[in-house]
Scaffold this motif. Structure first.
Motif, PDB file in Angstrom:
ATOM      1  N   HIS A 232       0.837  -1.206   0.000  1.00 29.86           N
ATOM      2  CA  HIS A 232       0.000   0.000   0.000  1.00 29.86           C
ATOM      3  C   HIS A 232       0.873   1.258   0.000  1.00 29.86           C
ATOM      4  CE1 HIS A 232      -3.060   2.914   1.236  1.00 29.86           C
ATOM      5  NE2 HIS A 232      -2.216   3.286   2.185  1.00 29.86           N
ATOM      6  N   ASN A 233       1.909   1.274   0.830  1.00 32.22           N
ATOM      7  CA  ASN A 233       2.801   2.433   0.893  1.00 32.22           C
ATOM      8  C   ASN A 233       3.576   2.623  -0.406  1.00 32.22           C
ATOM      9  OD1 ASN A 233       2.057   3.183   3.477  1.00 32.22           O
ATOM     10  ND2 ASN A 233       3.659   1.983   4.466  1.00 32.22           N
ATOM     11  N   PHE A 234       3.876   1.518  -1.105  1.00 32.47           N
ATOM     12  CA  PHE A 234       4.542   1.625  -2.401  1.00 32.47           C
ATOM     13  C   PHE A 234       3.649   2.369  -3.397  1.00 32.47           C
ATOM     14  CE2 PHE A 234       5.385  -0.128  -6.670  1.00 32.47           C
ATOM     15  CZ  PHE A 234       6.702   0.256  -6.817  1.00 32.47           C
ATOM     16  N   GLY A 235       2.372   2.008  -3.430  1.00 25.30           N
ATOM     17  CA  GLY A 235       1.441   2.699  -4.312  1.00 25.30           C
ATOM     18  C   GLY A 235       1.282   4.158  -3.954  1.00 25.30           C
ATOM     19  N   ALA A 239       2.271   7.672  -6.146  1.00 22.07           N
ATOM     20  CA  ALA A 239       1.387   8.821  -6.343  1.00 22.07           C
ATOM     21  C   ALA A 239       2.051  10.115  -5.902  1.00 22.07           C
ATOM     22  CB  ALA A 239       0.082   8.602  -5.582  1.00 22.07           C
ATOM     23  N   ILE A 240       2.734  10.090  -4.752  1.00 20.13           N
ATOM     24  CA  ILE A 240       3.396  11.308  -4.264  1.00 20.13           C
ATOM     25  C   ILE A 240       4.538  11.704  -5.197  1.00 20.13           C
ATOM     26  CG2 ILE A 240       4.746  12.284  -2.369  1.00 20.13           C
ATOM     27  CD1 ILE A 240       3.175  10.517  -0.455  1.00 20.13           C
ATOM     28  N   GLY A 241       5.332  10.721  -5.639  1.00 17.55           N
ATOM     29  CA  GLY A 241       6.427  11.012  -6.544  1.00 17.55           C
ATOM     30  C   GLY A 241       5.943  11.584  -7.865  1.00 17.55           C
ATOM     31  N   ALA A 242       4.855  11.021  -8.399  1.00 19.75           N
ATOM     32  CA  ALA A 242       4.299  11.535  -9.652  1.00 19.75           C
ATOM     33  C   ALA A 242       3.758  12.947  -9.475  1.00 19.75           C
ATOM     34  CB  ALA A 242       3.192  10.606 -10.145  1.00 19.75           C
ATOM     35  N   LEU A 289      11.185  -2.123   7.873  1.00 16.57           N
ATOM     36  CA  LEU A 289      11.704  -1.902   6.520  1.00 16.57           C
ATOM     37  C   LEU A 289      10.738  -2.459   5.472  1.00 16.57           C
ATOM     38  CD1 LEU A 289      14.138  -0.805   4.928  1.00 16.57           C
ATOM     39  CD2 LEU A 289      15.112  -3.117   5.020  1.00 16.57           C
ATOM     40  N   LEU A 290      10.141  -3.624   5.747  1.00 15.85           N
ATOM     41  CA  LEU A 290       9.197  -4.230   4.814  1.00 15.85           C
ATOM     42  C   LEU A 290       7.940  -3.387   4.666  1.00 15.85           C
ATOM     43  CD1 LEU A 290       8.372  -6.633   3.026  1.00 15.85           C
ATOM     44  CD2 LEU A 290       7.504  -7.767   5.094  1.00 15.85           C
ATOM     45  N   ALA A 291       7.476  -2.793   5.761  1.00 13.51           N
ATOM     46  CA  ALA A 291       6.243  -2.005   5.712  1.00 13.51           C
ATOM     47  C   ALA A 291       6.467  -0.582   5.231  1.00 13.51           C
ATOM     48  CB  ALA A 291       5.592  -1.980   7.100  1.00 13.51           C
ATOM     49  N   GLY A 292       7.583   0.040   5.599  1.00 10.83           N
ATOM     50  CA  GLY A 292       7.796   1.448   5.270  1.00 10.83           C
ATOM     51  C   GLY A 292       8.749   1.707   4.134  1.00 10.83           C
ATOM     52  N   GLY A 293       9.701   0.783   3.898  1.00 12.64           N
ATOM     53  CA  GLY A 293      10.689   0.979   2.844  1.00 12.64           C
ATOM     54  C   GLY A 293      10.109   1.161   1.448  1.00 12.64           C
ATOM     55  N   PRO A 294       9.050   0.426   1.082  1.00  8.26           N
ATOM     56  CA  PRO A 294       8.490   0.597  -0.267  1.00  8.26           C
ATOM     57  C   PRO A 294       8.024   2.018  -0.574  1.00  8.26           C
ATOM     58  CG  PRO A 294       7.714  -1.463   0.665  1.00  8.26           C
ATOM     59  CD  PRO A 294       8.446  -0.751   1.761  1.00  8.26           C
ATOM     60  N   ALA A 295       7.736   2.825   0.443  1.00  9.51           N
ATOM     61  CA  ALA A 295       7.346   4.217   0.184  1.00  9.51           C
ATOM     62  C   ALA A 295       8.490   4.975  -0.485  1.00  9.51           C
ATOM     63  CB  ALA A 295       6.950   4.903   1.490  1.00  9.51           C
ATOM     64  N   VAL A 296       9.730   4.679  -0.093  1.00 13.88           N
ATOM     65  CA  VAL A 296      10.894   5.330  -0.704  1.00 13.88           C
ATOM     66  C   VAL A 296      11.032   4.894  -2.160  1.00 13.88           C
ATOM     67  CG1 VAL A 296      13.390   5.637  -0.582  1.00 13.88           C
ATOM     68  CG2 VAL A 296      12.045   5.484   1.527  1.00 13.88           C
ATOM     69  N   LEU A 297      10.939   3.578  -2.406  1.00 17.24           N
ATOM     70  CA  LEU A 297      11.050   3.074  -3.776  1.00 17.24           C
ATOM     71  C   LEU A 297       9.942   3.644  -4.658  1.00 17.24           C
ATOM     72  CD1 LEU A 297      11.867  -0.698  -3.070  1.00 17.24           C
ATOM     73  CD2 LEU A 297      13.454   1.148  -3.619  1.00 17.24           C
ATOM     74  N   GLY A 298       8.719   3.694  -4.121  1.00 18.95           N
ATOM     75  CA  GLY A 298       7.608   4.234  -4.887  1.00 18.95           C
ATOM     76  C   GLY A 298       7.807   5.699  -5.232  1.00 18.95           C
ATOM     77  N   LEU A 313      -1.910  -0.610 -11.009  1.00 21.41           N
ATOM     78  CA  LEU A 313      -1.571  -2.017 -10.797  1.00 21.41           C
ATOM     79  C   LEU A 313      -0.920  -2.237  -9.435  1.00 21.41           C
ATOM     80  CD1 LEU A 313      -1.427  -4.856 -12.025  1.00 21.41           C
ATOM     81  CD2 LEU A 313       0.801  -4.248 -12.989  1.00 21.41           C
ATOM     82  N   ALA A 314       0.005  -1.341  -9.048  1.00 22.41           N
ATOM     83  CA  ALA A 314       0.671  -1.481  -7.746  1.00 22.41           C
ATOM     84  C   ALA A 314      -0.333  -1.366  -6.605  1.00 22.41           C
ATOM     85  CB  ALA A 314       1.764  -0.416  -7.604  1.00 22.41           C
ATOM     86  N   LEU A 315      -1.245  -0.409  -6.700  1.00 22.06           N
ATOM     87  CA  LEU A 315      -2.239  -0.242  -5.650  1.00 22.06           C
ATOM     88  C   LEU A 315      -3.197  -1.424  -5.619  1.00 22.06           C
ATOM     89  CD1 LEU A 315      -2.944   3.565  -6.105  1.00 22.06           C
ATOM     90  CD2 LEU A 315      -2.061   2.495  -4.029  1.00 22.06           C
ATOM     91  N   ALA A 316      -3.536  -1.977  -6.780  1.00 17.72           N
ATOM     92  CA  ALA A 316      -4.432  -3.137  -6.818  1.00 17.72           C
ATOM     93  C   ALA A 316      -3.799  -4.342  -6.144  1.00 17.72           C
ATOM     94  CB  ALA A 316      -4.800  -3.461  -8.262  1.00 17.72           C
ATOM     95  N   ILE A 317      -2.508  -4.572  -6.416  1.00 16.48           N
ATOM     96  CA  ILE A 317      -1.802  -5.676  -5.750  1.00 16.48           C
ATOM     97  C   ILE A 317      -1.763  -5.445  -4.244  1.00 16.48           C
ATOM     98  CG2 ILE A 317       0.439  -6.803  -5.521  1.00 16.48           C
ATOM     99  CD1 ILE A 317       0.879  -6.255  -8.503  1.00 16.48           C
TER     100      ILE A 317
END
Length: 369
Positions: A232-235, A239-242, A289-298, A313-317
């Motif tokens: 969820h944080n990755f998605g 959005a924030i990066g875009a 790291l598993l829960a919050g790290g994807p926010a950085v990658l996203g 697609l990322a948010l759907a997954i």
């Protein structure tokens, strides 16, 4: 089938239906880049036939443009449109693409700002912000672990039910955001169907993996919760990066604080299934790291290589992963009440669900703009 298709092409029986009307055309702008050379648009064709871009307008004035690769844009293919337009920082601009049949497709640039480039300073700043809105609240939530270890049965039921409540809110919020991005993607991707199919596939795949060795509990369940929150944080990071790349993200200090407060309960939700265990300290770091790290990658990917269909697609997954966790946590609560559904109707469970949903809804008011 090959023979039938050969006959369809060779005999061309559809020619009798040709009444002179132009083919159906559809064009979607997937990415906008603003730099000192002007504007660059990544467009994707989605019509019944290949289309040719004949003219380009910017703010109602015609401009020269260069297309890469040149020639007709086939269905599903992409092309870059480069326009030497002297955009104005902070201003809004409207780009109109005109095909050779006279069809027009508009694209709005709400706030013109230079598109970020992959410099070390920019990536470091985005990583710092992503860690602050993604990892810091998870770590703060996990720090409640020592205080909650002595929780009784009622408190455990309350915390697990609160986990279900906040994950239920995240599930609805994630599906809503995924459908919003799907609506911005090219019609060829069938946005709404893609969202629901990807969510269902992620849910079934994770359910199959989690049930290979029985029903998950303890650290395994906490890991699945962290994974669902991380997706969820990755998605959200995408959005924030875009939004940063498009100049539409005015993240002030108050808004960042709102994100942090909004996500603190996610750390408590991860800690809830392991209150009866004593995992080593590095496990907590890995969960955070598993829960919050994807926010950085996203955030990195969203600002550098954004397309609405990939965000959807990322948010759907992520939604499918969250739904899997909801099912597993609910099953865990039922097992603690001898598998009876009535165990979910107790006061601690009902109160926990209400608190989880209410807290997430109230704090979401701080971050929705």
């Amino acid at each position: 089938m090959v023979a039938v298709f050969w006959w369809l092409v060779a005999a061309n029986p559809l020619a009798s239906f040709n009444n002179g009307a132009p083919p159906v055309e559809n064009l979607t702008v997937e990415r906008t880049i603003l730099d000192y050379n002007g504007l660059r648009l990544l467009v994707r064709g989605g019509g019944s036939e290949a289309m040719n871009i004949a003219q380009v307008q910017v703010d109602a004035a015609y401009w020269q443009f260069e297309q890469t690769p040149p020639g007709p844009i086939a269905r599903g293919s992409t092309a870059w449109i480069s326009i030497p337009f002297p955009w104005v920082l902070g201003e809004a601009h409207k780009v109109t693409l005109v095909t050779n049949t006279g069809a027009t497709f508009d694209h709005e640039i709400p706030v013109a700002v230079a598109t970020p480039v992959a410099t070390s300073d920019a990536l470091a700043a985005q990583a710092l912000l992503g860690a602050f809105v993604g990892m810091v609240p998870i770590v703060i939530g996990l720090m409640f672990y020592p205080a909650l270890r002595g929780a009784g049965a009622s408190t455990m039921s309350f915390l697990l039910a609160m986990t279900v409540g906040l994950l239920g809110f995240l599930f609805i919020d994630t599906i809503e955001e995924a459908l919003e991005f799907a609506g911005q993607s090219a019609a060829i991707f069938q946005g709404s169907a893609m969202v629901f199919l990807a969510a269902a596939a992620a849910f079934l795949l994770l359910m199959a993996i989690s049930r290979r060795e029985g029903r998950p509990s303890g650290l395994a369940l906490a890991t699945y919760i962290a994974l669902g929150i991380g997706l969820h944080n990755f998605g959200e990071g995408l959005a924030i990066g875009a939004a940063f790349a498009a100049g539409a993200a005015g993240l002030g200090t108050f808004l960042v604080m709102g994100f942090t407060l909004h996500n603190i309960t996610e750390g408590i939700a991860i800690a809830a299934p392991i209150l009866k265990a004593r995992p080593p300290l590095w496990r907590f770091g890995a969960l955070a790291l598993l829960a919050g790290g994807p926010a950085v990658l996203g955030m990195w990917l969203g600002s550098l290589t954004y397309a609405p269909q990939w965000s959807a697609l990322a948010l759907a997954i992520g939604a499918g992963a969250i739904l899997q966790v909801i099912v597993e946590v609910t099953a865990s609560m039922m097992r603690s009440h001898e598998g009876r559904l009535a165990g979910l109707l107790t006061t601690p469970v009902m109160a926990g669900m209400a608190v989880g949903v209410t807290f997430m809804y109230a704090t979401a008011m701080l971050v929705k703009i």
